[in-house]
Design a protein around this motif. Structure first.
Motif, PDB file in Angstrom:
ATOM      1  N   VAL A 177      81.215 131.917 -23.684  1.00 43.17           N
ATOM      2  CA  VAL A 177      80.051 132.649 -24.184  1.00 43.17           C
ATOM      3  C   VAL A 177      80.518 133.965 -24.806  1.00 43.17           C
ATOM      4  O   VAL A 177      81.256 134.727 -24.164  1.00 43.17           O
ATOM      5  N   PRO A 178      80.128 134.244 -26.068  1.00 46.43           N
ATOM      6  CA  PRO A 178      80.551 135.507 -26.692  1.00 46.43           C
ATOM      7  C   PRO A 178      80.007 136.712 -25.925  1.00 46.43           C
ATOM      8  O   PRO A 178      78.882 136.677 -25.418  1.00 46.43           O
ATOM      9  N   THR A 179      80.803 137.738 -25.818  1.00 47.73           N
ATOM     10  CA  THR A 179      80.335 138.966 -25.162  1.00 47.73           C
ATOM     11  C   THR A 179      79.408 139.708 -26.113  1.00 47.73           C
ATOM     12  O   THR A 179      79.529 139.607 -27.336  1.00 47.73           O
ATOM     13  N   GLY A 180      78.499 140.458 -25.557  1.00 44.90           N
ATOM     14  CA  GLY A 180      77.577 141.220 -26.391  1.00 44.90           C
ATOM     15  C   GLY A 180      76.647 142.055 -25.544  1.00 44.90           C
ATOM     16  O   GLY A 180      76.533 141.856 -24.330  1.00 44.90           O
ATOM     17  N   ARG A 181      75.969 142.976 -26.193  1.00 44.08           N
ATOM     18  CA  ARG A 181      75.052 143.862 -25.492  1.00 44.08           C
ATOM     19  C   ARG A 181      73.899 143.054 -24.903  1.00 44.08           C
ATOM     20  O   ARG A 181      73.309 142.221 -25.577  1.00 44.08           O
ATOM     21  N   GLY A 182      73.596 143.282 -23.647  1.00 44.08           N
ATOM     22  CA  GLY A 182      72.487 142.607 -22.997  1.00 44.08           C
ATOM     23  C   GLY A 182      72.872 141.335 -22.269  1.00 44.08           C
ATOM     24  O   GLY A 182      72.083 140.819 -21.470  1.00 44.08           O
ATOM     25  N   ASN A 183      74.083 140.798 -22.534  1.00 45.20           N
ATOM     26  CA  ASN A 183      74.499 139.557 -21.879  1.00 45.20           C
ATOM     27  C   ASN A 183      74.509 139.682 -20.364  1.00 45.20           C
ATOM     28  O   ASN A 183      73.971 138.835 -19.646  1.00 45.20           O
ATOM     29  N   ALA A 184      75.142 140.741 -19.875  1.00 42.07           N
ATOM     30  CA  ALA A 184      75.290 140.897 -18.431  1.00 42.07           C
ATOM     31  C   ALA A 184      73.935 140.977 -17.740  1.00 42.07           C
ATOM     32  O   ALA A 184      73.721 140.379 -16.679  1.00 42.07           O
ATOM     33  N   GLU A 185      73.011 141.669 -18.350  1.00 40.87           N
ATOM     34  CA  GLU A 185      71.676 141.809 -17.758  1.00 40.87           C
ATOM     35  C   GLU A 185      70.962 140.465 -17.712  1.00 40.87           C
ATOM     36  O   GLU A 185      70.277 140.142 -16.729  1.00 40.87           O
ATOM     37  N   GLN A 186      71.099 139.668 -18.763  1.00 34.73           N
ATOM     38  CA  GLN A 186      70.459 138.354 -18.766  1.00 34.73           C
ATOM     39  C   GLN A 186      71.044 137.453 -17.670  1.00 34.73           C
ATOM     40  O   GLN A 186      70.300 136.716 -17.012  1.00 34.73           O
ATOM     41  N   TYR A 187      72.352 137.506 -17.466  1.00 40.91           N
ATOM     42  CA  TYR A 187      72.947 136.684 -16.415  1.00 40.91           C
ATOM     43  C   TYR A 187      72.511 137.163 -15.030  1.00 40.91           C
ATOM     44  O   TYR A 187      72.314 136.347 -14.123  1.00 40.91           O
ATOM     45  N   ARG A 188      72.378 138.474 -14.851  1.00 42.71           N
ATOM     46  CA  ARG A 188      71.871 138.983 -13.564  1.00 42.71           C
ATOM     47  C   ARG A 188      70.459 138.473 -13.311  1.00 42.71           C
ATOM     48  O   ARG A 188      70.116 138.056 -12.194  1.00 42.71           O
ATOM     49  N   THR A 189      69.628 138.492 -14.341  1.00 38.77           N
ATOM     50  CA  THR A 189      68.256 137.988 -14.208  1.00 38.77           C
ATOM     51  C   THR A 189      68.258 136.503 -13.872  1.00 38.77           C
ATOM     52  O   THR A 189      67.516 136.037 -12.985  1.00 38.77           O
ATOM     53  N   LEU A 190      69.096 135.744 -14.558  1.00 40.20           N
ATOM     54  CA  LEU A 190      69.156 134.301 -14.348  1.00 40.20           C
ATOM     55  C   LEU A 190      69.590 133.965 -12.923  1.00 40.20           C
ATOM     56  O   LEU A 190      68.945 133.153 -12.233  1.00 40.20           O
ATOM     57  N   PHE A 191      70.674 134.583 -12.455  1.00 44.53           N
ATOM     58  CA  PHE A 191      71.222 134.220 -11.146  1.00 44.53           C
ATOM     59  C   PHE A 191      70.401 134.786  -9.989  1.00 44.53           C
ATOM     60  O   PHE A 191      70.565 134.357  -8.844  1.00 44.53           O
ATOM     61  N   ALA A 192      69.496 135.725 -10.282  1.00 44.42           N
ATOM     62  CA  ALA A 192      68.599 136.233  -9.238  1.00 44.42           C
ATOM     63  C   ALA A 192      67.353 135.379  -9.104  1.00 44.42           C
ATOM     64  O   ALA A 192      66.636 135.474  -8.095  1.00 44.42           O
ATOM     65  N   ALA A 193      67.090 134.540 -10.096  1.00 40.05           N
ATOM     66  CA  ALA A 193      65.862 133.736 -10.098  1.00 40.05           C
ATOM     67  C   ALA A 193      66.095 132.401  -9.407  1.00 40.05           C
ATOM     68  O   ALA A 193      67.205 131.871  -9.404  1.00 40.05           O
ATOM     69  N   ASP A 194      65.058 131.843  -8.816  1.00 39.42           N
ATOM     70  CA  ASP A 194      65.147 130.533  -8.163  1.00 39.42           C
ATOM     71  C   ASP A 194      64.440 129.464  -8.984  1.00 39.42           C
ATOM     72  O   ASP A 194      64.133 128.384  -8.474  1.00 39.42           O
ATOM     73  N   ALA A 195      64.163 129.749 -10.252  1.00 38.15           N
ATOM     74  CA  ALA A 195      63.501 128.799 -11.146  1.00 38.15           C
ATOM     75  C   ALA A 195      63.989 129.099 -12.565  1.00 38.15           C
ATOM     76  O   ALA A 195      64.614 130.137 -12.814  1.00 38.15           O
ATOM     77  N   PRO A 196      63.732 128.208 -13.524  1.00 35.91           N
ATOM     78  CA  PRO A 196      64.121 128.485 -14.912  1.00 35.91           C
ATOM     79  C   PRO A 196      63.489 129.775 -15.425  1.00 35.91           C
ATOM     80  O   PRO A 196      62.358 130.119 -15.064  1.00 35.91           O
ATOM     81  N   VAL A 197      64.234 130.478 -16.269  1.00 31.44           N
ATOM     82  CA  VAL A 197      63.739 131.731 -16.845  1.00 31.44           C
ATOM     83  C   VAL A 197      63.849 131.659 -18.363  1.00 31.44           C
ATOM     84  O   VAL A 197      64.765 131.040 -18.912  1.00 31.44           O
ATOM     85  N   ARG A 198      62.899 132.296 -19.036  1.00 35.35           N
ATOM     86  CA  ARG A 198      62.942 132.389 -20.493  1.00 35.35           C
ATOM     87  C   ARG A 198      63.546 133.739 -20.851  1.00 35.35           C
ATOM     88  O   ARG A 198      63.094 134.782 -20.390  1.00 35.35           O
ATOM     89  N   LEU A 199      64.561 133.700 -21.687  1.00 29.41           N
ATOM     90  CA  LEU A 199      65.316 134.908 -22.028  1.00 29.41           C
ATOM     91  C   LEU A 199      65.230 135.150 -23.524  1.00 29.41           C
ATOM     92  O   LEU A 199      65.454 134.232 -24.329  1.00 29.41           O
ATOM     93  N   PRO A 200      64.905 136.373 -23.916  1.00 26.99           N
ATOM     94  CA  PRO A 200      64.718 136.666 -25.349  1.00 26.99           C
ATOM     95  C   PRO A 200      66.048 136.671 -26.105  1.00 26.99           C
ATOM     96  O   PRO A 200      67.127 136.783 -25.514  1.00 26.99           O
TER      97      PRO A 200
END
Length: 517
Positions: A177-200
């Motif tokens: 996955v290419p590195t970029g601004r906002g990537n880390a935050e999206q992965y934190r959101t994803l791995f904290a969730a217990d269901a599918p998440v929609r990411l902008p």
């Protein structure tokens, strides 16, 4: 491929996840499947099966042991450590346990994956994940990718006509996955969730994503991502949940296959290093051909409380560095020492080996917070001579310390020779006998320094001034001491043979090393 055995199973998912309490038939007993106990139904005849004691306390599992034995099963798995080990031993059934907090469905998934594991010939062994990615993409209507926790792309869909963006194209090209601004935050959101998440979308021209974490028993194994251009199927989230469940099984199965393959390769490499394996067959199976060198890595810390676990972590570090440098690689942990077979191709192979060893020692020492040392054996023609290179590496390890954490056998050849001489001299009575003992006994009893004087005189080429300089005394003092040695022991210091033997015995057996003036 050979059937999975009880020993294979423990190697793949053992440690804290699965403990063995009884194995009356041995670790070579085949394990064919894993079954969940149903109290409402009789046990089926299932030779080789492992029975999970669902609904039965470990301490009360004695009847299940007897029932499993009658059904021809290999073993019983209980939850908690206090299972009926004596009964298991008596009835010839293996008894294993999982931790108290393990869910039975989790235990079933882990064990079934390991039992069904097979070494995978393709790189990474994720062929089934590509099929899964295609299935998810077809069901959801969006291009799909499966990643591991380090954001490496393990598989991606190839369904034609689905919209993609530049991030997906770049990720597939580099399988990362290419590195970029906002990537880390999206992965934190994803791995904290217990269901599918929609990411902008994170940048102009990119597309949003629908993503879900892939987990098994609380462990995050990766994630599944679907490109969302606004036309995904209505049940895309539900499809993604089901896909994540299948992905977890496939990832566990692939990991179990890799661990099983590593275990078997490790067993073969142990026999190679012992000199008991067929060289041609071993070279083909391990993928090691041509000249090579054995490197040995060890923790430089006596009495480490968790030495076994730290040794396993050292193995991981060494394997990671060697695979990054050489690709598929042969590493094994034997009696606390990690051995790596290093290909010796090219003019500067020796220099590359030493630099790699230094890099591993520095990195492992920092990561493990324990000093590490590395000894490198001689370069040999092939695996048939690997045992000799391993012996060299072992003896080099014995000579290393804080001031010299890494060395090749050629760099310390004189010290290696003296160490080997000490072993030979010490094993043979006639070689360790002689007047050197009388010199040491006199020094100990009278507080003299005759033995050290003799060594310095020999080291100085029997030059009195040179010996005096090494000892920081007057030459007349040296003469007096040597005269005393002649009178007390009867040593003929004019005989070159006697001088040579005496020097070797004092240097090698008494351990009186050289002094520097």
């Amino acid at each position: 491929m050979d059937a999975c055995t009880l020993g294979d199973l423990l190697d793949v998912v053992g440690g804290t996840s699965l403990r063995l309490h009884a194995a009356p038939a041995g670790l070579g007993t085949p394990v064919t499947e894993v079954l969940l106990h149903d109290a409402e139904a009789p046990l089926p005849r299932a030779p080789g099966a492992l029975l999970l004691a669902v609904g039965t306390r470990a301490a009360a599992a004695g009847p299940l042991v007897r029932a499993a034995a009658a059904a021809g099963m290999t073993g019983l798995v209980v939850r908690g450590p206090d299972g009926p080990a004596a009964e298991a031993q008596a009835y010839g059934v293996a008894l294993l346990s999982v931790p108290e907090d393990t869910a039975w469905h989790q235990a079933h998934l882990l064990l079934a994956s390991a039992i069904g594991a097979r070494p995978v010939p393709s790189a990474g062994g994720h062929g089934d994940l590509f099929a899964l990615a295609d299935a998810i993409a077809a069901a959801t209507g969006g291009a799909t990718a499966v990643e591991d926790p380090r954001r490496r792309i393990l598989a991606y869909s190839t369904v034609p006509g689905q919209p993609v963006d530049e991030d997906r194209r770049q990720g597939i090209l580099g399988l990362q996955v290419p590195t970029g601004r906002g990537n880390a935050e999206q992965y934190r959101t994803l791995f904290a969730a217990d269901a599918p998440v929609r990411l902008p979308a994170l940048r102009e021209g990119a597309l949003p994503r629908l993503a879900v974490a892939v987990r098994a028993g609380g462990e995050t194994l990766g994630s599944v991502w679907v490109v969302d251009d606004g036309t995904l199927a209505a049940d895309a989230a539900q499809t993604l949940v089901q896909g994540a469940s299948t992905a977890a099984l496939l990832l566990l199965r692939a990991r179990a296959a890799q661990e099983l393959a590593r275990h078997r390769a490790g067993d073969l490499l142990r026999r190679v290093l012992d000199g008991t394996a067929d060289a041609a067959e071993s070279a083909a199976r391990l993928g090691v051909e041509g000249p090579l060198r054995v490197a040995a890595f060890a923790l430089d810390a006596a009495g480490l409380p968790d030495a076994e676990q730290t040794g396993l972590r050292l193995l991981d570090v060494v394997r990671l560095h060697c695979e990054a440098r050489y690709g598929r690689h042969a590493c094994v942990l034997v009696d606390g020492v990690v051995y790596a077979v290093l290909p010796a191709v090219g003019a500067d192979a020796g220099g590359r080996h030493r630099r790699l060893a230094e890099h591993i020692v520095a990195g492992a020492g920092q990561a493990l917070r324990v000093p590490v040392r590395a000894g490198l054996g001689a370069v040999v023609a092939g695996l048939g001579e690997a045992a000799g290179s391993r012996a060299d590496a072992d003896v080099v390890l014995r000579l290393l310390g804080p001031s010299l954490p890494v060395a090749t056998v050629d760099e310390v050849r004189p010290r290696v020779t003296l160490l080997r001489l000490a072993e030979v001299l010490g094993e043979r009575r006639e070689l360790s006998a002689g007047s050197w003992r009388r010199v040491l006994a006199h020094d100990e009893k009278h507080g003299t320094d005759h033995a050290r004087t003799l060594v310095c005189w020999f080291d100085a080429g029997c030059d009195m001034a040179g010996a005096a300089k090494l000892l920081a005394v007057h030459p007349n003092t040296c003469r007096y001491r040597l005269r005393q040695v002649r009178q007390l022991t009867g040593i003929d210091l004019d005989d070159p043979d006697e001088r040579l033997v005496l020097w070797l015995q004092l240097r090698v057996l008494a351990g009186l090393g050289p002094m520097r003036g």
